[in-house]
Design a protein around this motif. Sequence first.
Motif, PDB file in Angstrom:
ATOM      1  N   ARG A  78     -27.160  -3.667 -52.920  1.00  0.00           N
ATOM      2  CA  ARG A  78     -28.367  -3.603 -52.139  1.00  0.00           C
ATOM      3  C   ARG A  78     -29.584  -3.997 -53.179  1.00  0.00           C
ATOM      4  O   ARG A  78     -29.658  -3.351 -54.404  1.00  0.00           O
ATOM      5  CB  ARG A  78     -28.703  -1.979 -51.531  1.00  0.00           C
ATOM      6  N   ALA A  79     -30.153  -4.855 -52.624  1.00  0.00           N
ATOM      7  CA  ALA A  79     -31.325  -5.595 -53.556  1.00  0.00           C
ATOM      8  C   ALA A  79     -32.446  -6.232 -52.962  1.00  0.00           C
ATOM      9  O   ALA A  79     -32.500  -6.606 -51.515  1.00  0.00           O
ATOM     10  CB  ALA A  79     -30.639  -6.560 -54.621  1.00  0.00           C
ATOM     11  N   THR A  80     -33.294  -6.523 -53.770  1.00  0.00           N
ATOM     12  CA  THR A  80     -34.438  -7.271 -53.272  1.00  0.00           C
ATOM     13  C   THR A  80     -34.785  -8.262 -54.290  1.00  0.00           C
ATOM     14  O   THR A  80     -34.212  -8.111 -55.622  1.00  0.00           O
ATOM     15  CB  THR A  80     -35.669  -6.690 -52.704  1.00  0.00           C
ATOM     16  N   GLY A  81     -34.993  -9.648 -54.065  1.00  0.00           N
ATOM     17  CA  GLY A  81     -35.323 -10.576 -55.113  1.00  0.00           C
ATOM     18  C   GLY A  81     -36.779 -11.305 -54.988  1.00  0.00           C
ATOM     19  O   GLY A  81     -37.112 -11.063 -53.760  1.00  0.00           O
ATOM     20  N   ALA A  82     -37.124 -11.989 -55.894  1.00  0.00           N
ATOM     21  CA  ALA A  82     -38.141 -12.801 -55.773  1.00  0.00           C
ATOM     22  C   ALA A  82     -38.166 -13.980 -56.863  1.00  0.00           C
ATOM     23  O   ALA A  82     -37.575 -13.706 -57.967  1.00  0.00           O
ATOM     24  CB  ALA A  82     -39.617 -11.814 -55.849  1.00  0.00           C
ATOM     25  N   HIS A  83     -38.773 -15.212 -56.514  1.00  0.00           N
ATOM     26  CA  HIS A  83     -39.052 -16.229 -57.415  1.00  0.00           C
ATOM     27  C   HIS A  83     -40.313 -16.030 -58.213  1.00  0.00           C
ATOM     28  O   HIS A  83     -41.173 -15.396 -57.867  1.00  0.00           O
ATOM     29  CB  HIS A  83     -39.208 -17.461 -56.491  1.00  0.00           C
ATOM     30  N   GLY A  84     -40.177 -16.914 -59.197  1.00  0.00           N
ATOM     31  CA  GLY A  84     -41.351 -16.640 -59.977  1.00  0.00           C
ATOM     32  C   GLY A  84     -41.405 -17.482 -61.452  1.00  0.00           C
ATOM     33  O   GLY A  84     -40.689 -18.582 -61.233  1.00  0.00           O
ATOM     34  N   PRO A 109     -39.211 -21.984 -64.023  1.00  0.00           N
ATOM     35  CA  PRO A 109     -39.073 -21.144 -62.672  1.00  0.00           C
ATOM     36  C   PRO A 109     -38.076 -20.021 -63.097  1.00  0.00           C
ATOM     37  O   PRO A 109     -37.143 -20.389 -64.083  1.00  0.00           O
ATOM     38  CB  PRO A 109     -38.559 -22.142 -61.605  1.00  0.00           C
ATOM     39  N   VAL A 110     -38.132 -18.883 -62.452  1.00  0.00           N
ATOM     40  CA  VAL A 110     -37.141 -17.844 -62.628  1.00  0.00           C
ATOM     41  C   VAL A 110     -36.762 -17.485 -61.218  1.00  0.00           C
ATOM     42  O   VAL A 110     -37.760 -17.695 -60.116  1.00  0.00           O
ATOM     43  CB  VAL A 110     -37.511 -16.770 -63.380  1.00  0.00           C
ATOM     44  N   PHE A 111     -35.481 -16.596 -61.019  1.00  0.00           N
ATOM     45  CA  PHE A 111     -35.321 -15.888 -59.895  1.00  0.00           C
ATOM     46  C   PHE A 111     -34.819 -14.549 -60.123  1.00  0.00           C
ATOM     47  O   PHE A 111     -33.781 -14.371 -60.967  1.00  0.00           O
ATOM     48  CB  PHE A 111     -34.242 -16.584 -58.941  1.00  0.00           C
ATOM     49  N   ALA A 112     -35.282 -13.543 -59.955  1.00  0.00           N
ATOM     50  CA  ALA A 112     -35.211 -12.404 -60.345  1.00  0.00           C
ATOM     51  C   ALA A 112     -34.472 -11.376 -59.129  1.00  0.00           C
ATOM     52  O   ALA A 112     -35.147 -11.413 -57.971  1.00  0.00           O
ATOM     53  CB  ALA A 112     -36.194 -11.369 -60.849  1.00  0.00           C
ATOM     54  N   ARG A 113     -33.457 -10.454 -59.088  1.00  0.00           N
ATOM     55  CA  ARG A 113     -32.820  -9.779 -58.312  1.00  0.00           C
ATOM     56  C   ARG A 113     -32.874  -8.398 -58.842  1.00  0.00           C
ATOM     57  O   ARG A 113     -32.224  -8.138 -59.823  1.00  0.00           O
ATOM     58  CB  ARG A 113     -31.599 -10.486 -57.894  1.00  0.00           C
ATOM     59  N   ILE A 114     -33.335  -7.410 -58.011  1.00  0.00           N
ATOM     60  CA  ILE A 114     -33.384  -5.793 -58.427  1.00  0.00           C
ATOM     61  C   ILE A 114     -32.794  -5.336 -57.675  1.00  0.00           C
ATOM     62  O   ILE A 114     -33.133  -5.370 -56.283  1.00  0.00           O
ATOM     63  CB  ILE A 114     -34.853  -5.352 -58.808  1.00  0.00           C
ATOM     64  N   SER A 115     -31.943  -4.270 -58.169  1.00  0.00           N
ATOM     65  CA  SER A 115     -30.748  -3.647 -57.084  1.00  0.00           C
ATOM     66  C   SER A 115     -30.513  -2.224 -57.513  1.00  0.00           C
ATOM     67  O   SER A 115     -30.994  -2.049 -58.498  1.00  0.00           O
ATOM     68  CB  SER A 115     -29.335  -4.545 -57.370  1.00  0.00           C
ATOM     69  N   THR A 116     -29.872  -1.502 -56.470  1.00  0.00           N
ATOM     70  CA  THR A 116     -29.466  -0.268 -56.611  1.00  0.00           C
ATOM     71  C   THR A 116     -28.010  -0.626 -57.287  1.00  0.00           C
ATOM     72  O   THR A 116     -27.501  -1.599 -56.998  1.00  0.00           O
ATOM     73  CB  THR A 116     -29.398   0.736 -55.800  1.00  0.00           C
ATOM     74  N   VAL A 117     -27.181   0.470 -57.570  1.00  0.00           N
ATOM     75  CA  VAL A 117     -25.691  -0.116 -58.086  1.00  0.00           C
ATOM     76  C   VAL A 117     -24.694   0.432 -57.117  1.00  0.00           C
ATOM     77  O   VAL A 117     -23.747  -0.119 -56.835  1.00  0.00           O
ATOM     78  CB  VAL A 117     -25.420   0.629 -59.489  1.00  0.00           C
ATOM     79  N   ALA A 118     -24.928   1.875 -56.813  1.00  0.00           N
ATOM     80  CA  ALA A 118     -23.631   2.340 -56.222  1.00  0.00           C
ATOM     81  C   ALA A 118     -23.557   2.324 -54.674  1.00  0.00           C
ATOM     82  O   ALA A 118     -22.585   2.110 -54.051  1.00  0.00           O
ATOM     83  CB  ALA A 118     -23.756   3.971 -56.484  1.00  0.00           C
ATOM     84  N   GLY A 119     -24.907   2.021 -54.120  1.00  0.00           N
ATOM     85  CA  GLY A 119     -25.052   2.169 -52.650  1.00  0.00           C
ATOM     86  C   GLY A 119     -24.560   0.841 -51.901  1.00  0.00           C
ATOM     87  O   GLY A 119     -24.608  -0.329 -52.653  1.00  0.00           O
ATOM     88  N   SER A 120     -23.991   0.627 -50.613  1.00  0.00           N
ATOM     89  CA  SER A 120     -23.698  -0.384 -49.809  1.00  0.00           C
ATOM     90  C   SER A 120     -25.058  -0.942 -49.575  1.00  0.00           C
ATOM     91  O   SER A 120     -25.999  -0.643 -49.723  1.00  0.00           O
ATOM     92  CB  SER A 120     -23.049  -0.015 -48.644  1.00  0.00           C
ATOM     93  N   LYS A 121     -24.750  -2.250 -49.021  1.00  0.00           N
ATOM     94  CA  LYS A 121     -25.967  -3.098 -48.844  1.00  0.00           C
ATOM     95  C   LYS A 121     -27.019  -2.675 -47.879  1.00  0.00           C
ATOM     96  O   LYS A 121     -28.188  -2.512 -48.033  1.00  0.00           O
ATOM     97  CB  LYS A 121     -25.349  -4.381 -48.127  1.00  0.00           C
ATOM     98  N   PHE A 331     -30.815 -14.182 -47.012  1.00  0.00           N
ATOM     99  CA  PHE A 331     -29.301 -14.518 -47.123  1.00  0.00           C
ATOM    100  C   PHE A 331     -29.316 -15.581 -48.158  1.00  0.00           C
ATOM    101  O   PHE A 331     -28.329 -15.439 -49.107  1.00  0.00           O
ATOM    102  CB  PHE A 331     -28.443 -14.897 -45.998  1.00  0.00           C
ATOM    103  N   ALA A 332     -29.880 -16.586 -47.834  1.00  0.00           N
ATOM    104  CA  ALA A 332     -29.828 -18.019 -48.512  1.00  0.00           C
ATOM    105  C   ALA A 332     -29.975 -17.592 -50.166  1.00  0.00           C
ATOM    106  O   ALA A 332     -29.250 -18.280 -50.815  1.00  0.00           O
ATOM    107  CB  ALA A 332     -30.453 -18.906 -48.023  1.00  0.00           C
ATOM    108  N   GLU A 333     -30.918 -16.925 -50.491  1.00  0.00           N
ATOM    109  CA  GLU A 333     -31.299 -16.559 -52.048  1.00  0.00           C
ATOM    110  C   GLU A 333     -31.013 -15.534 -52.405  1.00  0.00           C
ATOM    111  O   GLU A 333     -30.106 -15.058 -53.415  1.00  0.00           O
ATOM    112  CB  GLU A 333     -32.804 -16.786 -51.917  1.00  0.00           C
ATOM    113  N   THR A 334     -31.438 -14.422 -51.812  1.00  0.00           N
ATOM    114  CA  THR A 334     -31.230 -12.879 -52.721  1.00  0.00           C
ATOM    115  C   THR A 334     -29.552 -12.587 -52.702  1.00  0.00           C
ATOM    116  O   THR A 334     -29.118 -11.913 -53.411  1.00  0.00           O
ATOM    117  CB  THR A 334     -32.129 -11.870 -51.908  1.00  0.00           C
ATOM    118  N   GLU A 335     -29.118 -12.818 -51.447  1.00  0.00           N
ATOM    119  CA  GLU A 335     -27.560 -12.479 -51.073  1.00  0.00           C
ATOM    120  C   GLU A 335     -26.674 -13.579 -51.981  1.00  0.00           C
ATOM    121  O   GLU A 335     -25.790 -13.199 -52.406  1.00  0.00           O
ATOM    122  CB  GLU A 335     -27.285 -12.395 -49.731  1.00  0.00           C
ATOM    123  N   GLN A 336     -27.087 -14.910 -51.902  1.00  0.00           N
ATOM    124  CA  GLN A 336     -26.188 -16.031 -52.362  1.00  0.00           C
ATOM    125  C   GLN A 336     -26.563 -16.279 -53.830  1.00  0.00           C
ATOM    126  O   GLN A 336     -25.681 -16.858 -54.275  1.00  0.00           O
ATOM    127  CB  GLN A 336     -26.318 -17.246 -51.589  1.00  0.00           C
TER     128      GLN A 336
END
Length: 693
Positions: A78-84, A109-121, A331-336
């Motif tokens: 489970r996460a969210t992400g962003a470009h920067g 350019p960067v792409f960051a993905r910030i997530s929890t660890v244990a939980g499902s999507k 999907f295309a970015e944060t998931e892949q």
Amino acid sequence: MARKTQGDDHGIPQGSGGETQQRGGPVQTTNHGVPISDNQNSLKAGHRGPALLEDFVLREKIFHFDHERIPERIVHARATGAHGYFECTKAIPELTRASLFQKKGAKIPVFARISTVAGSKGSKDTPRDVRGFAVKFYTKEGNWDLVGNNIPVFFIQDAMKFPDLIHAVKPEADRGFPQAASAHDTFWDFVSLMPESMHMVMWAMSDRGIPRSLRMMEGFGIHTFRLVNAKGEATMVKFHWKPKLGVQSTTWDEAVKISGADPDYHRRDLYDAIQAGNFPEWDLGIQVFDEAWADKQPYDVLDPTKLIPEEDVPVQIIGRMVLDRYPDNFFAETEQVAFLPSNIVPGIDFSNDPLLQGRLFSYLDTQKSRLGTANFHQIPINAPKCPMHNFQRDGMMQTQVPRGRANYEPNSLDEAGEDAGPRPSEQGFVSIAAFAEPATEKRRIRPETFADHFSQARQFFASQTAVEQNHIIAAIVFELSKVQLKHVRKRVLAQLRNIDESMASRIADGLGMDLPPALPPAKAPVDMAPSDALSILKHQAPTQGRCLGILVSDGADGSVVEALKSAAKAAGAAVKIIAPKVAGVQLKGGGKLEADEKIDGAPSVLFDAIALVLSTEGAELLAGEKAALDFVSDAYAHCKAIGHTDGAKALLDKAGVIHDGFFFNLAGGGAKALTDKLSSRDWSREKKVKLPL
Ligand code: HDD
């Protein structure tokens, strides 16, 4: 009844909602480019079917849909992400030849993905958990992935234990629950048998495990890495991310309630901030040290369960990351996106940390399983933004079309005038030879220098304020109360005695248990000097990025709302208007104020401070609404600042709150005094709403 047929209006019965849309945009086609005339109805024999197998438009659409999901990540699903972008703010060519650190002011350019660890999507954003903090830097010399967490140490020392750790924390194998929680038998069973985990357990049970916002968390590379300069000289380094908005967390009760009120709380916060132009920002810092210094420390810098106190090696800031664009497609970015700790660039190298070494294999392997092909690096979010050439060829989902026949090396095709393909460069990546142990025997061992499991856990606890210590104790009591195996509770207590006797005995008391004898540590801990950097509350966070919730009623004084809005703006905070009805309220003296939320959709856990701008009648009405009473009593119990008009009295009284220094009368120009407290809490209230532990 006469039915319409294809050819007049595509045979769509009236009222089916299936009218072919007449709007702009490109023509819809199949995946093979054939224009589609009807995206509403399957092809049928006659008016009422059956549907025909020859309908390639339908078959392709359903076929593709059936395959829209890919395996979720085994951890960090489970996460969210962003470009920067990353900007170098201090060039460090003397330390590294990494291209991104060569010139002050240079941006990549960067792409960051910030997530929890244990939980499902599909779990929630605010469980008690570690947060993943992964950043892909698209440098001129390839992608560098810094795949860290919001906690500077890890549970285990050796990658060999990672599958066990994750099996233990994930939902229990037989019953399939609990989801996104460490408060269960198998997690505590495992950690109580692995004393090396105790340091990180302290961090995870501290308020770091329940961050207020992803924008208000630190990030850490955790492992010791190496920086290598153009002369091939290496130093050791640890990476830190420091948030511009300061570090802030929620209380546990708040986190639990946020999960119900808004399971997407963190991702929404990140999205809203970026859309509003309040771009999340972190400084990148490094702690640099050499082997001689490392050898003198009471811990091993290759042991990922240890940190280097900032008081011993200060963090120097060398850059900043700004996240300024939310992905166009999740999907295309944060998931892949595929992060690989093995993605390093010239000027950065690994250390012999055994956890890091194991990670170098695991991530590459997992991407093949998630993304289905060894060509996952060609997916746009993963592709380097610098030229990429080699002799690797073919495979599933090959999207590149290499020319010529040079797909091997050595070759002499250039002598025949053909393209001989890319060649290695002297400037290319060279692994540093230094620091390798001379020993050549193969061994399955834990180095003796990794044996001290408790000194830094002690240091962490000792460095917290009393309030933070109380939170750790309450968190462990909560988690162990969910542990049903009594021998596990007991063994945790026996381990905790090695960290702090009074903490262990307060936890035992909170559980109503006797304190068992301490488990003998592998190595006697030492007392390290407390480090202020380990505490959140010893540092005052700024008010920027916070949110004020204003509850209004009919007859509310619009000028008070305006004063609050401008005070919040000056504090860099957002404002949400909450009302009994979402359409808003009639203000005193006429005029309408639109609401952002209806009262039962916006509990006060979603705000950093609240204001009650109510008429006397409005407050009396709301005193009969549970959601409004909870709005006030929760804000009070969560120690938040509360602003109010005189008219709010009936609601405040019914909510049973006790006025204290964190109450602000808005009639007397209290708006600024209230917004000054947006990132503060009156912790003294905790005693009034919770039994002491
Ligand atoms: Fe890991 C994902 C962080 C140890 C195996 N890890 C993953 C992600 C983060 C971390 C942030 C999510 C990346 C993303 O957003 O896609 N992991 C860490 C940190 C560790 C760590 C900070 C210790 C310091 N991890 C670790 C070990 C192993 C793994 C020791 C295995 C030996 N981690 C994985 C994985 C994941 C992963 C199973 C799941 C999805 C992925 O890799 O891409 O391979």
